[in-house]
Design a protein around this motif. Structure first.
Motif, PDB file in Angstrom:
ATOM      1  N   GLN A 140       7.288   0.858   1.472  1.00 44.55           N
ATOM      2  CA  GLN A 140       7.179  -0.337   1.535  1.00 44.55           C
ATOM      3  C   GLN A 140       7.842  -1.289   0.260  1.00 44.55           C
ATOM      4  O   GLN A 140       8.278  -2.248   0.286  1.00 44.55           O
TER       5      GLN A 140
ATOM      6  N   TYR B  74      -1.571   1.856   5.952  1.00 44.07           N
ATOM      7  CA  TYR B  74      -0.255   2.172   5.213  1.00 44.07           C
ATOM      8  C   TYR B  74       0.832   2.015   6.188  1.00 44.07           C
ATOM      9  O   TYR B  74       2.052   2.297   5.882  1.00 44.07           O
ATOM     10  N   LEU B  75       0.515   1.753   7.655  1.00 46.99           N
ATOM     11  CA  LEU B  75       1.465   1.825   8.433  1.00 46.99           C
ATOM     12  C   LEU B  75       1.695   0.414   9.046  1.00 46.99           C
ATOM     13  O   LEU B  75       1.046  -0.557   8.922  1.00 46.99           O
ATOM     14  N   ASP B  76       3.172   0.381   9.411  1.00 50.60           N
ATOM     15  CA  ASP B  76       3.665  -1.084   9.958  1.00 50.60           C
ATOM     16  C   ASP B  76       3.243  -1.070  11.425  1.00 50.60           C
ATOM     17  O   ASP B  76       2.733  -0.427  11.985  1.00 50.60           O
TER      18      ASP B  76
ATOM     19  N   GLU C 248       7.887   9.567   7.684  1.00 45.40           N
ATOM     20  CA  GLU C 248       7.922   8.946   9.397  1.00 45.40           C
ATOM     21  C   GLU C 248       6.855   9.561   9.953  1.00 45.40           C
ATOM     22  O   GLU C 248       6.182  10.692   9.503  1.00 45.40           O
TER      23      GLU C 248
ATOM     24  N   TYR D 111      -5.555   1.089  -0.583  1.00 41.62           N
ATOM     25  CA  TYR D 111      -6.852   1.140   0.275  1.00 41.62           C
ATOM     26  C   TYR D 111      -7.559   2.274  -0.001  1.00 41.62           C
ATOM     27  O   TYR D 111      -8.551   2.053  -0.483  1.00 41.62           O
TER      28      TYR D 111
ATOM     29  N   TYR E 122      -4.423   3.776   8.772  1.00 47.68           N
ATOM     30  CA  TYR E 122      -3.807   2.376   9.176  1.00 47.68           C
ATOM     31  C   TYR E 122      -3.403   1.529   8.222  1.00 47.68           C
ATOM     32  O   TYR E 122      -2.487   0.835   8.636  1.00 47.68           O
TER      33      TYR E 122
ATOM     34  N   THR F  74       0.685  -1.055  -0.018  1.00 38.64           N
ATOM     35  CA  THR F  74      -0.013   0.044  -0.090  1.00 38.64           C
ATOM     36  C   THR F  74       0.942   1.285  -0.084  1.00 38.64           C
ATOM     37  O   THR F  74       0.232   2.303  -0.618  1.00 38.64           O
ATOM     38  N   ARG F  75       1.968   1.367   0.435  1.00 37.85           N
ATOM     39  CA  ARG F  75       3.070   2.316   0.666  1.00 37.85           C
ATOM     40  C   ARG F  75       4.065   2.327  -0.159  1.00 37.85           C
ATOM     41  O   ARG F  75       4.799   1.220  -0.276  1.00 37.85           O
TER      42      ARG F  75
ATOM     43  N   GLU G 185       4.896   1.181  13.866  1.00 37.04           N
ATOM     44  CA  GLU G 185       4.236   2.652  13.807  1.00 37.04           C
ATOM     45  C   GLU G 185       2.845   2.642  14.505  1.00 37.04           C
ATOM     46  O   GLU G 185       2.269   3.659  15.013  1.00 37.04           O
TER      47      GLU G 185
END
Lengths: 305, 305
Positions: free
Chosen positions: A89, B56-58, B24, A112, B54, A85-86, B61
């Motif tokens: 990544q 997109y975040l690991d 970040e 998403y 959410y 998604t990012r 995070e």
């Protein structure tokens, strides 16, 4: 910048499953699938395609799968899916795939929030400018829900580093299929190949001029897919269509189960190539009754055991 | 098993952005948003909703965001989004959110391969049976592309641990909205609340009997959202509709930009609540011209600076 090597992006690219066992990678099963594809003589192997469950695996798992594929593919080039998604990544997956020895990267605009054309173009621009191996642009609206226009194919294919476009299924009518492929071809620079997916209409896609078949069934049943590719190469369209038609019960199962992955997992499990429940939850495998039907279909097709 | 505490799942739940800076977490900006919501007097804060990026975040995070939200929310309950493509990842996020002090978990059936009703039911069954805080079932077809039926709402709401259903926008016609909400209500056990999303029609949703508003705009412009909620509570439907109508230029921007997140990020950036380019790539922020229009709209609305 990577050199485009068009011959690498032609013929049959097989998409193996990434079987799980108790929510862990089943590496022996994956290696068995890769070795089966090499033995059958596919032209390339795409690890971590949609069929290979890339969207469900974490960074370490994906790196392990990429290394394992390359280690067991011999001389067969291995392409590796890097979608996420990012963008950051995606870049991390791209780096790990290249370290593992991937010959090319497969990138779908996973989303998403719905993406714009500019989002997608910038994603491909960023990834190609950071990669030293070619990138296959992966158009899979059934999973990403992003729809490429031919204009966007053209913008992305003009990026240095784009080697091939993986398009969704072509129209089933031969003339419509040919017109569709020609229209895309006209928008691409020379050397960027067109690969068809949507197995049910892949024979028609190859006959309509696609250079490659990015194939789900080839990942588990490579001989059945190779028979279609060979008859197309021999200039026998009727025979190619007959080979595809022979697999109609499989195409019907795909349609009935909302796509190919649940059916192919059941086929692999039935053939002893993966343990039961090899898909990542929440994807439930087929029910017992549905599996029995898959087993009947597979026996009836006389495909390799 | 968690106790259902229906009053916690009523009123205004504000969904803050999770601003990034150079890819970040921008934790100071996030904390600023949380403190702003507490000061405004929202009923709950939902961190890591769709608006909170959410997907997109690991894992690390997400855990940091959850801890940060709880640490700065004072007495305001914090709900935390835990969606992911794979059930085991969802469970890991759920555990981290609970360790962080989440009062409830928000779960959407995120998908790559399209999900079946049984997949989704089993996902909710698994998560509720592993969680010690209540779960909000999150129906967001615009991002997950999964469509709940009322029957599936009923099956899921009957699970011990389900506290609320977050439904997409209701019809704009008041009678149709009321019938829609009543039909869902009839399918749910007592004590499971219905929360509306789709900000443009949220006033209508509340007037039609929804217990809560899971609100995107409240995450950045809490006062504007609270005016709608208060007028509904005061039994002033015309005034509630007028308060919503006042925000029509914002609803139009949402419609024009394919959803709310790009617009709300621009609003937060315009108000100095986040740095520019606060969205995770590949989501490009609005262009300069589009931002100028957002700034004009915000000034015209006379919302809090």
């Amino acid at each position: 910048m990577p050199n485009r090597n068009p011959t690498m992006f032609t013929g049959l690219s097989a998409f193996p499953l990434t079987p799980l066992r108790h929510d862990e990678l089943d590496e022996p099963a994956f290696i068995g699938l890769v070795e089966r594809l090499v033995a059958a003589g596919v032209d390339s192997i795409t690890a971590l395609g949609s069929t290979g469950s890339y969207a469900y695996l974490d960074r370490d798992e994906r790196a392990r799968v990429a290394r394992s594929a390359v280690a067991h593919a011999g001389d067969v080039p291995v392409f590796v899916g890097i979608g996420a998604t990012r963008t950051s990544q995606v870049l991390a997956h791209a780096e790990a795939a290249q370290e593992a020895g991937a010959a090319a990267l497969l990138l779908a605009p996973v989303s998403y929030q719905p993406l714009t054309e500019d989002d997608v173009f910038e994603l491909f621009r960023t990834v190609t400018s950071h990669s030293s191996v070619p990138v296959i642009a992966y158009d899979n609206p059934g999973t990403t829900r992003f729809t490429f226009t031919t204009e966007l194919y053209a913008r992305i294919a003009a990026l240095e580093g784009i080697a091939s476009i993986k398009i969704p299924g072509v129209p089933s009518d031969p003339e419509a299929a040919r017109a569709h492929v020609q229209q895309i071809r006209a928008a691409l620079p020379p050397g960027v190949t067109i690969g068809v997916s949507g197995d049910a209409h892949a024979a028609e896609g190859l006959l309509a001029g696609c250079d490659a078949w990015y194939s789900v069934i080839a990942g588990t049943l490579p001989e059945a897919a190779l028979r279609i590719v060979r008859t197309v190469r021999q200039g026998s369209p009727d025979q190619a269509r007959a080979e595809s038609q022979r697999l109609a019960p499989l195409w019907e199962l795909f349609a009935r189960h909302g796509g190919s992955i649940r059916v192919m997992a059941a086929v692999a499990e039935e053939l002893g190539l993966a343990q039961e429940s090899s898909l990542p939850l929440p994807l439930l495998g087929l029910t017992e009754d549905q599996r029995a039907e898959v087993a009947r279909v597979i026996r009836g097709l006389d495909v390799e055991q």
